[in-house]
Design a protein around this motif. Sequence first.
Motif, PDB file in Angstrom:
ATOM      1  N   VAL A 102       0.872  -1.179   0.000  1.00  0.00           N
ATOM      2  CA  VAL A 102       0.000   0.000   0.000  1.00  0.00           C
ATOM      3  C   VAL A 102       0.906   1.226   0.000  1.00  0.00           C
ATOM      4  CG1 VAL A 102      -1.817   1.264   1.196  1.00  0.00           C
ATOM      5  CG2 VAL A 102      -1.797  -1.236   1.260  1.00  0.00           C
ATOM      6  N   ILE A 130      -2.029  -3.480   7.637  1.00  0.00           N
ATOM      7  CA  ILE A 130      -2.729  -4.394   6.741  1.00  0.00           C
ATOM      8  C   ILE A 130      -2.479  -5.822   7.210  1.00  0.00           C
ATOM      9  CG2 ILE A 130      -2.660  -2.877   4.733  1.00  0.00           C
ATOM     10  CD1 ILE A 130      -0.405  -4.554   3.600  1.00  0.00           C
ATOM     11  N   LEU A 144      -7.269  -3.825   4.963  1.00  0.00           N
ATOM     12  CA  LEU A 144      -6.612  -2.556   5.221  1.00  0.00           C
ATOM     13  C   LEU A 144      -7.314  -1.913   6.411  1.00  0.00           C
ATOM     14  CD1 LEU A 144      -5.951  -3.272   2.211  1.00  0.00           C
ATOM     15  CD2 LEU A 144      -5.779  -0.824   1.795  1.00  0.00           C
TER      16      LEU A 144
END
Length: 302
Positions: A102, A130, A144
Amino acid sequence: MNMFVYSLKNCLLCSGNKSVTVSRNLLRLTVDKEETLTFFMGKDFETCMYSHKREFCQYVEITDLYGDILCYPVPKPKRNLRYNKIAEKTVVIDNIEYFITVYSDGAIFLNCRGFNEEVRLEVPFAPTDIEVYPVGGSLFLADLKGKMHFVVIFSVPSLKVEFTDLCDEFTIGEILSVTKIHNGIGRHAETRQYNYDGKVNLRNISFQSRYPYGVMPKEIIPLAFLEEVRLGVDYRHFLGDNLVNDYTAVKEFFGKIDFCLPPFYKEFKDTFSVIGSGKVKYVKFALENRKITDISLESYPF
């Protein structure tokens, strides 16, 4: 000129050296035609602006309300973030390692790669953490985490995105159960259940609603009803016997609802404003024994 301002998300409205907080409480202002209004929605959202010259407006909806203007911001996440890796995890399925990252680069993205495949999708927020794990068969899940959860399910080895959803909480076992909380006049917990076996398919939608119906003032009942219509809750308990059999026509009658306003002019003390898709409908309700027995769409009220 007179202008009404409203915001589903609390924000700061500024014009020149004046500022005021805008929220779900409708606010009436006197605005000069040369005046520009700026809505500050917070660091994660673009600034929204109103100008009498419509070509300079950005991220706002403008419509008529009782002969004046209604202006409300439509928050847009910022997409000018610099590159930053936020989190990274791996998962091994059938002896193949998949890398999940991410990061910010303009917007916030989730990237997954492995087995000569790669997929990227935009996500609604920067997570604080996450978690990634297999969920059976050819599927794995990425959670997430932040104030809410953004859940993504991938199928392998193709790395096809089979499911995404933003929710308050979820569980996964024999089924995937996703819950969203809607707070308004009542508290509505919307739960969607999915079967997953190579694919993810919706199985059921249910609501658990909690509000003080027995002590709710009669004047609030139409707003509570409209709230349930907007969310898709079973609103039949609000309807009188004469309307219950035709309850499916009610949703079609209102169409898309973004938000609703109670009566606020004493001259139109029974008229509710239903706003959807940038348009306003003026509606009156008749009640008997705390049940809605008639719904009428009013013509322009002036």
